[in-house]
Design an enzyme around this catalytic site. Structure first.
Site, PDB file in Angstrom:
ATOM      1  N   GLN A 284      21.851   4.961  -1.070  1.00  0.00           N
ATOM      2  CA  GLN A 284      21.454   4.582  -2.422  1.00  0.00           C
ATOM      3  C   GLN A 284      22.664   4.107  -3.235  1.00  0.00           C
ATOM      4  OE1 GLN A 284      18.581   4.196  -3.751  1.00  0.00           O
ATOM      5  NE2 GLN A 284      17.064   5.576  -2.871  1.00  0.00           N
ATOM      6  N   TYR A 313       9.001   6.973   6.287  1.00  0.00           N
ATOM      7  CA  TYR A 313       9.987   5.944   5.928  1.00  0.00           C
ATOM      8  C   TYR A 313      11.316   6.628   5.609  1.00  0.00           C
ATOM      9  CZ  TYR A 313       5.596   3.402   5.102  1.00  0.00           C
ATOM     10  OH  TYR A 313       4.341   2.860   5.214  1.00  0.00           O
ATOM     11  N   GLU A 334      10.901   7.055  11.098  1.00  0.00           N
ATOM     12  CA  GLU A 334      11.566   5.814  10.679  1.00  0.00           C
ATOM     13  C   GLU A 334      11.441   4.782  11.787  1.00  0.00           C
ATOM     14  OE1 GLU A 334      13.425   2.734   9.251  1.00  0.00           O
ATOM     15  OE2 GLU A 334      13.023   4.479   7.980  1.00  0.00           O
ATOM     16  N   ASP A 382       8.823   7.431   0.885  1.00  0.00           N
ATOM     17  CA  ASP A 382       9.801   6.636   0.139  1.00  0.00           C
ATOM     18  C   ASP A 382       9.853   5.256   0.810  1.00  0.00           C
ATOM     19  OD1 ASP A 382      11.756   5.666  -1.496  1.00  0.00           O
ATOM     20  OD2 ASP A 382      13.348   6.981  -0.777  1.00  0.00           O
ATOM     21  N   CYS A 409      10.280   2.310  -5.322  1.00  0.00           N
ATOM     22  CA  CYS A 409      11.198   1.418  -6.041  1.00  0.00           C
ATOM     23  C   CYS A 409      10.444   0.245  -6.653  1.00  0.00           C
ATOM     24  CB  CYS A 409      12.304   0.913  -5.110  1.00  0.00           C
ATOM     25  SG  CYS A 409      11.683   0.009  -3.680  1.00  0.00           S
TER      26      CYS A 409
END
Length: 451
Positions: A284, A313, A334, A382, A409
């Protein structure tokens, strides 16, 4: 109605989702980037559609109360590419909250949901721990900077107000060396020239990784020497790479990232867990706000102790590792294999043994867990900006998972997915916006869905 290139006087009524101001000229909607509610402006029309037009600010006749004091700045370029830079910081937080409310009402069909005040940053400047700037030539001078809006023309700024101060210092020193050495700059039209981009990653210990991205298929001594000179001038540099990218592409990093000197990774710490960051690692951008976001998301779990949780994710497993301190078992799913391997390595280095890393798609691997009679108590999502695959949402509902934490996001896809989840029997009472990217119109949101 208005005509293209016409200059009109316009009062801005509000800011809409996406960050542009909206005003009405003879009841015809005009969208104006970099405008503030209450602004009275001279606006030049740049495009006209059937039901709306777009214009750019020519002059601020009277600024709105929430506009910053320096009214000489009116363009995207004036604000270094920060599309919310014209707003005072408290106003940025207010409008991010309002934009989330708007998409939850329009797209999520949920007008009654509580949207909390946006969690702001203590310092809205110099928060980026990673920056990639393209090289360009301005007359005979090598520059770096930002692309102008809707173009690949680079403009330079005196100081990148979002990049870390160390990152800015490194880029400025590098440009001095490159100009002295007269290194050629890549031209995307002719596919000639050497310098493509510079990437600098920094950490909370004030250390830096420098990656020089060049149009070449091998590393010549000249470019190693330039980086070594840079390292000798700036002691905070702990890692040097050259990335070879000779493809006709807008992707910055090349396929080959050649280690030159120092440590192969930067280390960063979140809540006592240490992460290794390589040139290609996802991490991040804003560490301080990331800690707020993840701590808040984890606090939403009901009775987290002894729970089996899926981190969907999961990327390199950042959330999974933070969850591992409290939950019984985490399954981190993932699709990108290198990210899964990075997660396994980080968990091993931190002595974390209650995460099971799974490489594959969320919809496939969720079903595999169920077939293997794994009892899943909760799930945390996420996802990327496109949101959650609808098949995965139906899989969660069919499995009967009663609690879901959703970090997003992109509030628009969060709203879209929330409508689907509500049709599947889930409820959501409140959303928390988090300002991960001060100065921009981007907002991160997190909420808890439950049956």
């Amino acid at each position: 109605m208005v005509r293209k290139k016409e200059i009109i006087e316009l009062k801005i009524e509000k800011i809409v989702n996406g960050g542009e101001g909206l005003g009405y000229y003879n009841e015809f909607a005009i969208f104006v980037p970099m405008s503030v509610p209450g602004d009275i402006l001279k606006v030049k029309i740049i495009s006209v559609k059937k039901s709306y037009a777009r214009g750019l600010i020519e002059e601020i006749i009277k600024p709105g109360e929430e506009r910053i004091e320096d009214t000489s700045k009116i363009t995207f370029e004036d604000f270094q590419g920060c599309d919310f830079g014209m707003l005072k910081y408290e106003a940025q937080l207010k409008y991010k909250q309002l934009m989330v409310k708007d998409v939850m009402s329009r797209i999520g069909k949920n007008e009654n949901i509580v949207v909390y005040n946006t969690l702001g940053s203590e310092d809205p400047y110099h928060y980026r721990n990673k920056i990639i700037e393209p090289f360009a030539k301005d007359k005979d001078k090598i520059i770096t900077g930002f692309y102008q809006r809707k173009s690949h023309d680079v403009f330079e700024v005196d100081e990148n107000i979002l990049n870390s101060k160390l990152g800015n210092k490194i880029i400025e020193e590098l440009k001095i060396i490159l100009n002295r050495e007269k290194v050629s700059v890549y031209d995307e039209n002719t596919h000639t020239g050497i310098l493509r981009n510079i990437m600098v990653r920094t950490n909370s210990k004030n250390q830096a990784m420098v990656v020089l991205i060049i149009n070449a298929n091998k590393v010549e001594k000249r470019y190693k020497d330039i980086l070594m000179e840079l390292k000798n001038k700036i002691e905070e540099i702990s890692s040097l790479y050259i990335s070879l990218n000779n493809k006709k592409t807008n992707v910055a990093l090349g396929d080959k990232n050649i280690f030159i000197w120092g440590e192969k990774t930067l280390t960063e710490e979140i809540n006592g867990i240490h992460f290794n960051i390589s040139p290609t690692s996802f991490f991040q951008i804003n560490r301080a706000q990331t800690i707020k976001l993840y701590n808040y998301a984890i606090s939403l779990f009901d009775n987290i102790e002894n729970k089996i949780i899926v981190d969907a994710y999961s990327g390199t497993g950042t959330i999974a590792m933070l969850l591992s301190k409290k939950a019984k078992t985490i399954y981190a799913i993932e699709v990108i294999e290198s990210a899964t391997k990075d997660g396994e390595k980080t968990a091993c280095e931190n002595g974390i043994d209650n995460i099971k890393f799974i490489n594959g798609t969320v919809e496939d691997k969720l079903n595999d867990l169920i077939k293997n009679n794994i009892k899943i108590d909760s799930i945390i999502f996420d996802p990327p900006r496109k949101g959650i695959d609808e098949q995965s949402l139906h899989a969660v509902a069919n499995i009967g998972i009663k609690e879901m934490i959703y970090i997003s996001c992109n509030p628009s896809t969060f709203a879209r997915d929330s409508e689907i989840l509500q049709s599947l029997g889930y409820k959501i009472d409140a959303i928390q916006p988090v300002d991960m990217f001060p100065g921009t119109s981007h907002t991160e949101v997190v909420g808890r869905f439950y049956k």
